[in-house]
Motif scaffolding. Structure first.
Motif, PDB file in Angstrom:
ATOM      1  N   PRO A 140       0.847  -1.217   0.000  1.00  0.00           N
ATOM      2  CA  PRO A 140       0.000   0.000   0.000  1.00  0.00           C
ATOM      3  C   PRO A 140       0.876   1.259   0.000  1.00  0.00           C
ATOM      4  CG  PRO A 140       0.072  -0.972   2.194  1.00  0.00           C
ATOM      5  CD  PRO A 140       0.817  -1.908   1.309  1.00  0.00           C
ATOM      6  N   VAL A 141       0.555   2.216  -0.840  1.00  0.00           N
ATOM      7  CA  VAL A 141       1.264   3.501  -0.876  1.00  0.00           C
ATOM      8  C   VAL A 141       0.233   4.631  -0.742  1.00  0.00           C
ATOM      9  CG1 VAL A 141       3.218   2.660  -2.234  1.00  0.00           C
ATOM     10  CG2 VAL A 141       1.191   3.526  -3.407  1.00  0.00           C
ATOM     11  N   GLU A 154      -3.551  14.675  -1.923  1.00  0.00           N
ATOM     12  CA  GLU A 154      -4.280  15.384  -2.981  1.00  0.00           C
ATOM     13  C   GLU A 154      -4.837  16.708  -2.405  1.00  0.00           C
ATOM     14  OE1 GLU A 154      -7.335  12.847  -4.392  1.00  0.00           O
ATOM     15  OE2 GLU A 154      -5.936  11.534  -5.516  1.00  0.00           O
ATOM     16  N   VAL A 155      -5.002  17.694  -3.286  1.00  0.00           N
ATOM     17  CA  VAL A 155      -5.515  19.008  -2.865  1.00  0.00           C
ATOM     18  C   VAL A 155      -7.037  18.987  -2.829  1.00  0.00           C
ATOM     19  CG1 VAL A 155      -5.667  21.456  -3.416  1.00  0.00           C
ATOM     20  CG2 VAL A 155      -3.518  20.231  -3.752  1.00  0.00           C
ATOM     21  N   ARG A 156      -7.549  19.494  -1.770  1.00  0.00           N
ATOM     22  CA  ARG A 156      -8.995  19.625  -1.650  1.00  0.00           C
ATOM     23  C   ARG A 156      -9.327  21.066  -1.224  1.00  0.00           C
ATOM     24  NH1 ARG A 156     -11.925  16.068   2.767  1.00  0.00           N
ATOM     25  NH2 ARG A 156     -10.867  17.627   4.066  1.00  0.00           N
ATOM     26  N   VAL A 157     -10.241  21.659  -1.920  1.00  0.00           N
ATOM     27  CA  VAL A 157     -10.620  23.059  -1.647  1.00  0.00           C
ATOM     28  C   VAL A 157     -11.752  23.068  -0.623  1.00  0.00           C
ATOM     29  CG1 VAL A 157     -11.493  25.204  -2.593  1.00  0.00           C
ATOM     30  CG2 VAL A 157      -9.913  23.778  -3.942  1.00  0.00           C
ATOM     31  N   VAL A 178       0.793  24.916  -1.138  1.00  0.00           N
ATOM     32  CA  VAL A 178       0.661  23.725  -0.279  1.00  0.00           C
ATOM     33  C   VAL A 178       1.542  22.619  -0.873  1.00  0.00           C
ATOM     34  CG1 VAL A 178      -0.902  21.968   0.616  1.00  0.00           C
ATOM     35  CG2 VAL A 178      -1.665  24.329   0.402  1.00  0.00           C
ATOM     36  N   THR A 179       2.406  22.073  -0.109  1.00  0.00           N
ATOM     37  CA  THR A 179       3.289  20.977  -0.573  1.00  0.00           C
ATOM     38  C   THR A 179       2.567  19.642  -0.442  1.00  0.00           C
ATOM     39  OG1 THR A 179       5.256  22.209   0.122  1.00  0.00           O
ATOM     40  CG2 THR A 179       5.499  19.831  -0.234  1.00  0.00           C
ATOM     41  N   LEU A 180       2.571  18.899  -1.543  1.00  0.00           N
ATOM     42  CA  LEU A 180       1.921  17.594  -1.574  1.00  0.00           C
ATOM     43  C   LEU A 180       2.987  16.485  -1.452  1.00  0.00           C
ATOM     44  CD1 LEU A 180      -0.591  18.212  -4.518  1.00  0.00           C
ATOM     45  CD2 LEU A 180      -0.975  18.519  -2.064  1.00  0.00           C
ATOM     46  N   TYR A 181       2.667  15.454  -0.723  1.00  0.00           N
ATOM     47  CA  TYR A 181       3.593  14.319  -0.552  1.00  0.00           C
ATOM     48  C   TYR A 181       2.931  13.016  -1.009  1.00  0.00           C
ATOM     49  CZ  TYR A 181       6.417  17.449   2.306  1.00  0.00           C
ATOM     50  OH  TYR A 181       7.205  18.482   2.736  1.00  0.00           O
ATOM     51  N   GLU A 182       3.777  12.094  -1.454  1.00  0.00           N
ATOM     52  CA  GLU A 182       3.291  10.771  -1.846  1.00  0.00           C
ATOM     53  C   GLU A 182       4.331   9.701  -1.461  1.00  0.00           C
ATOM     54  OE1 GLU A 182       2.772  10.551  -6.038  1.00  0.00           O
ATOM     55  OE2 GLU A 182       4.924  10.670  -6.483  1.00  0.00           O
TER      56      GLU A 182
END
Length: 256
Positions: free
Chosen positions: A166-167, A171-174, A200-204
């Motif tokens: 699982p990874v 995600e961006v949510r307004v 906003v910095t997104l990570y995965e």
């Protein structure tokens, strides 16, 4: 030279060469017809004792449980084949041929014998009116030889393996929040009308593959003996004695 008393300790006993290597087993001892002294010994040689070679016994000696002769094993095994007559004698020609093969001076040996006598040798035992019947016996043995080789060899193979892991990722949510009494003060902070940006910095998460060498087992070669039976076939010769002029009980047959 061996004596007549030592003959029983020679027959069917090992014969060794000058270096101590076994040549074979003594089968017969032959005597000089005139002197009565042991002259030759026949030795069973070859695989399972299927051949018989003659060797001079004049300079031989009994050592413990075997007879030692001052000749090499290969020399004895390669000695010429000679014929023995029905009376168990070597002819003068055959004996001379053996003397020459072993490098013995035939003329000197002949002169050592009493004048006018032959050099033929008789079979073991005294001469009488009886006839000896002999048979060949087959002696089967085994010899150890190399049948093959086994080897451990380690090599590397590459195979594919699949794993499901699982990874997670962001995600961006307004989100829109109406102005209320609870947030009015924060909303009124700053200039009324202006341009602005907010990052906003997104990570995965990504799967990472790492390999490590892990010992799994130890392998070694061992041997074990497995016994099985094999049948061998050989030929043996037997002497038969027939009587003429008498029946089986030895009585003279009457002519009719």
């Amino acid at each position: 030279m061996i004596t007549r008393e030592q003959i029983p300790t020679v027959l069917d006993h090992p014969v060794h060469d000058a270096s101590g290597a076994k040549i074979g087993d003594a089968r017969h001892v032959f005597f000089d017809d005139v002197t009565g002294e042991p002259e030759w010994v026949s030795v069973r040689t070859g695989l399972f004792g299927t051949s018989e070679s003659f060797v001079p016994i004049h300079d031989a000696a009994v050592v413990e449980d075997h007879l030692e002769v001052p000749y090499a094993k290969d020399q004895v095994k390669d000695a010429p084949n000679v014929d023995i007559d029905a009376g168990g004698h070597l002819s003068e020609q055959e004996e001379e041929r053996l003397y020459q093969y072993y490098g013995i001076n035939w003329d000197a040996a002949w002169q050592d014998a009493p004048s006018g006598t032959g050099r033929a040798a008789g079979t073991t035992g005294t001469t009488d009116d009886a006839m000896t019947r002999s048979e060949e016996e087959m002696h089967v043995g085994v010899e150890r030889r190399e049948a093959g080789r086994a080897r451990l060899r380690k090599y590397v193979v590459t195979e594919e393996q699949q794993y499901t892991v699982p990874v997670r990722h962001e995600e961006v949510r307004v989100e829109r929040e109406p102005i209320s009494d609870t947030n009015r003060d924060r909303a009124m902070t700053g200039q009324d009308i202006t341009e602005a940006e907010h990052d906003v910095t997104l990570y995965e998460e990504q799967p990472v593959v790492e390999t490590r060498a892990v010992p799994k087992e130890r392998v070694r070669l061992t041997t074990e003996e497995v016994e099985e039976e094999e049948t061998v076939t050989g030929e043996v010769r037997k002497e038969r004695i027939e009587t003429e002029g008498t029946d089986e009980q030895g009585d003279q047959r009457r002519r009719r």
